[in-house]
Motif scaffolding. Sequence first.
Motif, short mmCIF file in Angstrom:
data_model
loop_
_atom_site.label_atom_id
_atom_site.label_comp_id
_atom_site.label_asym_id
_atom_site.label_seq_id
_atom_site.Cartn_x
_atom_site.Cartn_y
_atom_site.Cartn_z
N PRO A 15 -7.76 -4.91 14.02
CA PRO A 15 -8.81 -4.56 14.99
C PRO A 15 -9.35 -3.16 14.69
N GLN A 16 -10.68 -3.01 14.81
CA GLN A 16 -11.34 -1.75 14.43
C GLN A 16 -10.97 -0.59 15.35
N ASP A 17 -10.36 -0.90 16.52
CA ASP A 17 -10.02 0.20 17.43
C ASP A 17 -8.60 0.72 17.19
N ASN A 18 -7.99 0.30 16.10
CA ASN A 18 -6.64 0.77 15.78
C ASN A 18 -6.72 1.75 14.60
N PRO A 19 -6.58 3.06 14.89
CA PRO A 19 -6.81 4.08 13.86
C PRO A 19 -5.75 4.09 12.75
N LEU A 20 -6.11 4.70 11.63
CA LEU A 20 -5.24 4.71 10.45
C LEU A 20 -4.60 6.08 10.25
N SER A 26 -12.81 -1.86 4.06
CA SER A 26 -12.12 -2.95 3.36
C SER A 26 -10.67 -3.09 3.81
N ILE A 27 -10.06 -1.98 4.24
CA ILE A 27 -8.68 -2.06 4.73
C ILE A 27 -8.64 -2.94 5.97
N PHE A 28 -9.54 -2.65 6.92
CA PHE A 28 -9.57 -3.42 8.17
C PHE A 28 -9.82 -4.90 7.88
N ARG A 29 -10.75 -5.15 6.93
CA ARG A 29 -11.12 -6.52 6.60
C ARG A 29 -9.93 -7.27 6.01
N ALA A 30 -9.27 -6.66 5.01
CA ALA A 30 -8.16 -7.36 4.33
C ALA A 30 -7.01 -7.64 5.29
N LYS A 31 -6.72 -6.69 6.18
CA LYS A 31 -5.59 -6.84 7.10
C LYS A 31 -5.91 -7.72 8.30
N ASN A 57 0.38 -5.32 5.45
CA ASN A 57 0.62 -6.69 5.89
C ASN A 57 -0.64 -7.19 6.59
N ARG A 58 -0.75 -8.52 6.78
CA ARG A 58 -1.78 -9.03 7.67
C ARG A 58 -1.43 -8.55 9.06
N SER A 59 -2.42 -8.19 9.84
CA SER A 59 -2.18 -7.66 11.18
C SER A 59 -1.28 -8.59 11.99
#
Length: 340
Positions: A56-61, A48-53, A142-144
């Motif tokens: 890109p899925q290749d950017n780790p948290l 959900s974090i990736f979705r809301a922001k 923030n939004r990406s």
Amino acid sequence: MELKTRHLTPEEIGEAVQILREGMVVAFPTETVYGLGANALDPEAVKSIFRAKGRPQDNPLIIHFANAQQVEEFVQEVPPQALLLMERFWPGPLTLVLKKTEQVPDIVTAGLDTVAVRVPDHPVALELLRLTGFPLAAPSANRSGRPSPTRAEHVLADLGGLIPAVLDGGETGWGLESTVLDCTVTPFRLLRPGGVTLEELQDLVPVLYQAEGDGIGTEAPRSPGMKYQHYAPEAKVYLVTGDGAATKIKELSEPYSQRGEGVGVMTWDERAELYPTLTVLPMGPEGNFAALAHNLFHLLRQADILGLKVLFIEGVSEDNLGLAIMNRLRKAADQREIKT
Ligand code: AMP
Ligand code: MG
């Protein structure tokens, strides 16, 4: 689906805990910028974090912990020099990249065999981590691609309607994201300059930093996030450095002004009078880098609110906190840098 985003006070922290326990995301304050947190051990929540922001899925948290002990089961080893840094700078704006264990879901690390960890230095963030009992994966809220949020209102501007809640702890302190340090190589490598400076790190351990190895355009950046454009307001941003900056900025702003388009300049307070015809976004008292860091992302967002077409930013020295500031400014300028 449009949600009603709740604006919670620190007294309502229990509700934030509840939302996180249900596998949803909450934006919360840290000493760097606001983070968008989810249970780091729950892959669906992290998704959900990736979705809301729109990240890109290749950017780790980065995973946030309540204390250094909690980190142990998620990393294979902590090199002695990394331990030294933890003892000196945690809680604080220093993120360490270490070899991960299987406990860490792949989605958090974008499939890498390393994980980025830190303990934030903010009472609300620490309380949230203690009350939930699980670590929180949290990138900036923030939004990406947008400037990182340093106030709850920035989070709402970007993610209102997209997340269940923001926990409002007022303005963040540092105003810049954490320093990211790769501790899986010798010497350690600075991947992203931040609140803990290169000089402070090098006082304790050897650290390598190659600014040109920023990752932009290279095939396998060590810190995947660095290859993406960042911190960009709608306005076209130019970073202008050197003694001739004011003259250059006046010259470049002419055609915009003649067309009646909004032109802004970000400069130290004392230099504002050099630009009587432009909209000045004041950076703070000359040479006060802490004040500049604190205001930086707010100023970039102001550029949009003022509807500026173009924003000129005067470069600053790259010593100490200046290194992180210039790193963010170069990204905001999308490499449009003019040296005078
Ligand atoms: P953000 O949380 O949005 O401030 O971004 C976190 C930064 O840490 C990004 O630049 C990521 O690419 C970087 N990062 C997170 N995990 C890792 C990792 N395992 N290895 C290298 N860089 C990482
Ligand atoms: Mg970010």
